[in-house]
Design a protein around this motif. Structure first.
Motif, PDB file in Angstrom:
ATOM      1  N   ALA A  96       0.704   6.384   3.941  1.00 23.92           N
ATOM      2  CA  ALA A  96       0.109   6.211   2.617  1.00 23.92           C
ATOM      3  C   ALA A  96      -1.061   7.177   2.428  1.00 23.92           C
ATOM      4  O   ALA A  96      -1.248   7.740   1.340  1.00 23.92           O
ATOM      5  N   LEU A  97      -1.834   7.383   3.482  1.00 23.80           N
ATOM      6  CA  LEU A  97      -2.941   8.344   3.406  1.00 23.80           C
ATOM      7  C   LEU A  97      -2.420   9.757   3.176  1.00 23.80           C
ATOM      8  O   LEU A  97      -2.955  10.511   2.347  1.00 23.80           O
TER       9      LEU A  97
ATOM     10  N   CYS B 162       0.371  10.485   1.738  1.00 17.71           N
ATOM     11  CA  CYS B 162       0.880  10.507   0.359  1.00 17.71           C
ATOM     12  C   CYS B 162      -0.263  10.707  -0.637  1.00 17.71           C
ATOM     13  O   CYS B 162      -0.101  11.400  -1.648  1.00 17.71           O
ATOM     14  N   LEU B 163      -1.404  10.090  -0.354  1.00 19.93           N
ATOM     15  CA  LEU B 163      -2.566  10.262  -1.227  1.00 19.93           C
ATOM     16  C   LEU B 163      -2.997  11.725  -1.254  1.00 19.93           C
ATOM     17  O   LEU B 163      -3.282  12.278  -2.332  1.00 19.93           O
TER      18      LEU B 163
ATOM     19  N   TYR C 208       0.232   2.581   6.704  1.00 23.29           N
ATOM     20  CA  TYR C 208      -1.101   2.989   6.258  1.00 23.29           C
ATOM     21  C   TYR C 208      -1.325   4.484   6.477  1.00 23.29           C
ATOM     22  O   TYR C 208      -1.901   5.171   5.628  1.00 23.29           O
TER      23      TYR C 208
ATOM     24  N   GLY D 172       2.310   7.563  -6.535  1.00 24.51           N
ATOM     25  CA  GLY D 172       1.577   8.797  -6.775  1.00 24.51           C
ATOM     26  C   GLY D 172       2.407  10.027  -6.495  1.00 24.51           C
ATOM     27  O   GLY D 172       2.461  10.961  -7.316  1.00 24.51           O
ATOM     28  N   THR D 173       3.077  10.037  -5.349  1.00 26.96           N
ATOM     29  CA  THR D 173       3.884  11.212  -5.007  1.00 26.96           C
ATOM     30  C   THR D 173       5.081  11.339  -5.943  1.00 26.96           C
ATOM     31  O   THR D 173       5.427  12.440  -6.384  1.00 26.96           O
TER      32      THR D 173
ATOM     33  N   THR E  85       0.831  -1.201   0.000  1.00 23.93           N
ATOM     34  CA  THR E  85       0.000   0.000   0.000  1.00 23.93           C
ATOM     35  C   THR E  85       0.867   1.253   0.000  1.00 23.93           C
ATOM     36  O   THR E  85       0.595   2.221  -0.721  1.00 23.93           O
TER      37      THR E  85
ATOM     38  N   THR F  95      -1.098  14.282  -0.625  1.00 25.90           N
ATOM     39  CA  THR F  95      -0.042  14.993  -1.351  1.00 25.90           C
ATOM     40  C   THR F  95      -0.219  14.855  -2.859  1.00 25.90           C
ATOM     41  O   THR F  95      -0.103  15.831  -3.603  1.00 25.90           O
ATOM     42  N   THR F  96      -0.504  13.637  -3.312  1.00 26.22           N
ATOM     43  CA  THR F  96      -0.688  13.405  -4.745  1.00 26.22           C
ATOM     44  C   THR F  96      -1.860  14.208  -5.288  1.00 26.22           C
ATOM     45  O   THR F  96      -1.760  14.837  -6.355  1.00 26.22           O
ATOM     46  N   LEU F  97      -2.963  14.211  -4.558  1.00 21.57           N
ATOM     47  CA  LEU F  97      -4.153  14.948  -5.014  1.00 21.57           C
ATOM     48  C   LEU F  97      -3.881  16.450  -5.074  1.00 21.57           C
ATOM     49  O   LEU F  97      -4.278  17.123  -6.037  1.00 21.57           O
TER      50      LEU F  97
ATOM     51  N   ALA G 263       1.306   4.213  -2.823  1.00 18.52           N
ATOM     52  CA  ALA G 263       1.196   5.650  -2.530  1.00 18.52           C
ATOM     53  C   ALA G 263       2.439   6.397  -2.973  1.00 18.52           C
ATOM     54  O   ALA G 263       2.348   7.533  -3.458  1.00 18.52           O
TER      55      ALA G 263
END
Length: 201
Positions: free
Chosen positions: A181-182, A184-185, A178, A120-121, A113, A187-189, A117
Motif C-alpha cells: 500500500a505504501l 502504491c501511494l 501495508y 489511487g493507482t 488499506t 506510485t499514485t503521487l 491504495a
C-alpha cells in the motif's frame, strides 16, 4: 516498474501459445472472460484458507490475461477488447484482496488499506489513459497496448508477485499489504505529478 523489462521476454512465448488458439477460432474476448472466471475462483478459495489452489487460479488468470493480448495482436486489437481486459483485471485484483480479508478477521484492516491504495493507482492510471487518448498521445514503451500505460513502482508484475507471496506466506498478509500500500501511494503521487505536468505542457 518491471513490466517494461518482462513484457519483451514473454511476448514471443505468448505469441507461440496464442497461434493455435487463433487457428481454433478463439477470440481475445473469449480468453479474457475465461481467465476472469478462473481468477474469480480465487475469492472463495482464499476465503476458506485454500491458499495453494487459489494461487493456481491466480496464475492461470494471469497466463490467460497475457494470452488474450497475444491473440488480439495476431487478429485485431479493439477498443472493446481493451476495455473488457482492463476492467476485468481491476475487479480480479480487488477480489483477491477481498478473499484474504474474508479468510481471517485480522486481515480486514490491511486489506481495506490495500484496496484504498489500489484506488489511487487505478484511478490515476485510467484517468491519464483517457486524457492521453483524447490527445492522441501514445506510450513510447507499450505501443502494443490498446490504451496508454502510465508506469510506476507498482504495476502488473509487482502486483502478481505480491499475490504469490501472500498465498505462500498468508501469515504475513498484513505486513505485505501495508508495505505494498505504501508503494502504491508513492506510485499514485508520482503519477499525479507526471500526469498533471504532461497534460499541462
Amino acid at each position: 516498474m518491471f513490466d517494461r523489462h518482462l513484457i519483451p521476454l514473454i511476448r514471443r512465448p505468448l505469441a507461440a501459445l496464442a497461434a493455435p488458439l487463433c487457428r481454433a477460432g478463439l477470440s481475445a474476448n473469449q480468453i479474457s472472460l475465461t481467465g476472469f472466471a478462473i481468477g474469480m475462483l480465487a475469492l472463495p478459495l482464499l476465503a476458506f484458507g485454500l491458499y495453494q489452489p487459489a494461487l493456481v487460479a491466480i496464475l492461470l488468470n494471469r497466463l490467460l490475461d497475457g494470452l488474450d493480448g497475444a491473440v488480439a495482436r495476431q487478429t485485431a486489437i479493439t477498443d472493446c477488447g481493451g476495455f473488457l481486459d482492463i476492467t476485468l483485471d481491476f475487479i480480479f485484483y480487488a477480489a483477491v484482496v477481498l478473499g484474504f480479508a474474508l479468510s481471517a478477521p485480522a486481515n480486514a484492516l490491511p486489506a481495506a488499506t490495500l484496496l484504498f491504495a489500489f484506488m489511487g493507482t487505478g484511478s490515476s492510471f485510467l484517468a491519464f489513459a483517457i486524457m492521453a487518448g483524447k490527445r492522441g498521445i501514445e506510450s513510447p514503451v507499450y505501443r502494443h497496448k490498446s490504451l496508454y500505460y502510465l508506469g510506476g513502482l507498482t504495476e502488473g508484475s509487482e502486483t502478481i508477485a505480491l499475490f504469490v507471496l501472500m498465498c505462500l506466506w498468508p501469515a504475513a498478509f498484513g505486513w505485505l499489504a501495508y508495505g505494498f500500500a505504501l508503494l502504491c501511494l508513492i506510485t499514485t503521487l508520482t503519477r499525479l505529478w507526471s500526469g498533471y505536468h504532461s497534460l499541462r505542457d
